[in-house]
Design a protein around this motif. Sequence first.
Motif, PDB file in Angstrom:
ATOM      1  N   LEU A  20      -6.600   2.051  -3.119  1.00 24.92           N
ATOM      2  CA  LEU A  20      -5.179   2.345  -3.232  1.00 24.92           C
ATOM      3  C   LEU A  20      -4.957   3.807  -3.549  1.00 24.92           C
ATOM      4  O   LEU A  20      -4.075   4.449  -2.994  1.00 24.92           O
ATOM      5  CB  LEU A  20      -4.545   1.467  -4.318  1.00 24.92           C
ATOM      6  N   TYR A  21      -5.774   4.351  -4.410  1.00 25.10           N
ATOM      7  CA  TYR A  21      -5.586   5.745  -4.789  1.00 25.10           C
ATOM      8  C   TYR A  21      -6.016   6.706  -3.681  1.00 25.10           C
ATOM      9  O   TYR A  21      -5.330   7.673  -3.395  1.00 25.10           O
ATOM     10  CB  TYR A  21      -6.339   6.059  -6.074  1.00 25.10           C
ATOM     11  N   TYR A  22      -7.152   6.441  -3.055  1.00 22.60           N
ATOM     12  CA  TYR A  22      -7.694   7.413  -2.112  1.00 22.60           C
ATOM     13  C   TYR A  22      -7.152   7.309  -0.696  1.00 22.60           C
ATOM     14  O   TYR A  22      -6.901   8.309  -0.047  1.00 22.60           O
ATOM     15  CB  TYR A  22      -9.220   7.311  -2.054  1.00 22.60           C
ATOM     16  N   TRP A  23      -6.999   6.089  -0.179  1.00 19.43           N
ATOM     17  CA  TRP A  23      -6.769   5.980   1.257  1.00 19.43           C
ATOM     18  C   TRP A  23      -5.389   5.516   1.674  1.00 19.43           C
ATOM     19  O   TRP A  23      -4.979   5.777   2.786  1.00 19.43           O
ATOM     20  CB  TRP A  23      -7.792   5.033   1.879  1.00 19.43           C
ATOM     21  N   PHE A  24      -4.677   4.792   0.855  1.00 20.34           N
ATOM     22  CA  PHE A  24      -3.452   4.159   1.320  1.00 20.34           C
ATOM     23  C   PHE A  24      -2.215   4.794   0.710  1.00 20.34           C
ATOM     24  O   PHE A  24      -1.935   4.609  -0.462  1.00 20.34           O
ATOM     25  CB  PHE A  24      -3.459   2.662   1.003  1.00 20.34           C
ATOM     26  N   PRO A  25      -1.443   5.540   1.501  1.00 20.16           N
ATOM     27  CA  PRO A  25      -0.143   5.989   1.009  1.00 20.16           C
ATOM     28  C   PRO A  25       0.800   4.794   0.957  1.00 20.16           C
ATOM     29  O   PRO A  25       0.600   3.808   1.654  1.00 20.16           O
ATOM     30  CB  PRO A  25       0.307   6.999   2.062  1.00 20.16           C
ATOM     31  N   VAL A  26       1.800   4.886   0.141  1.00 17.93           N
ATOM     32  CA  VAL A  26       2.666   3.742  -0.053  1.00 17.93           C
ATOM     33  C   VAL A  26       3.795   3.710   0.970  1.00 17.93           C
ATOM     34  O   VAL A  26       4.004   2.725   1.653  1.00 17.93           O
ATOM     35  CB  VAL A  26       3.220   3.732  -1.486  1.00 17.93           C
TER      36      VAL A  26
END
Length: 136
Positions: A20-26
């Motif tokens: 969630l922190y590194y690869w996926f923008p919200v």
Amino acid sequence: MLQRIQTVYLIIVAFIMLALYYWFPVIIDNEGNILLGNKEPLVFGIIFVSIALVIITILLFKKRQMQFVLNRLNIILNFVLLGVFVYKSLILSGETLVSEKGIGVLLPIISIVFLVMANKAIKRDEDLVKSVDRLR
């Protein structure tokens, strides 16, 4: 420690939070700009504390009650993170343009599911230990 199923669930939660922190923008708008990213201080802090709680919970494998309490705290923290994502996505200005909600909004829900499964496994271990203690 690693042979217990709740440890596997907790490791999956740690990987989900790292992903969630590194690869996926919200939230991304239609031009590719990140409207709500994971680099914001509040979101970063909640993700960092969640990962720290998972690591502490894994290391406290002999204290099942403490694991259970820390997992519940982590579940609450993930609900707060989900609330932050929903709140930020609802107050975005310019929402008349189509924006794309990424998978990052769903990852806290998946994390909560794995934390609940870990809590069930911890409870099962605790019940097993109590039943063996009654036989002594």
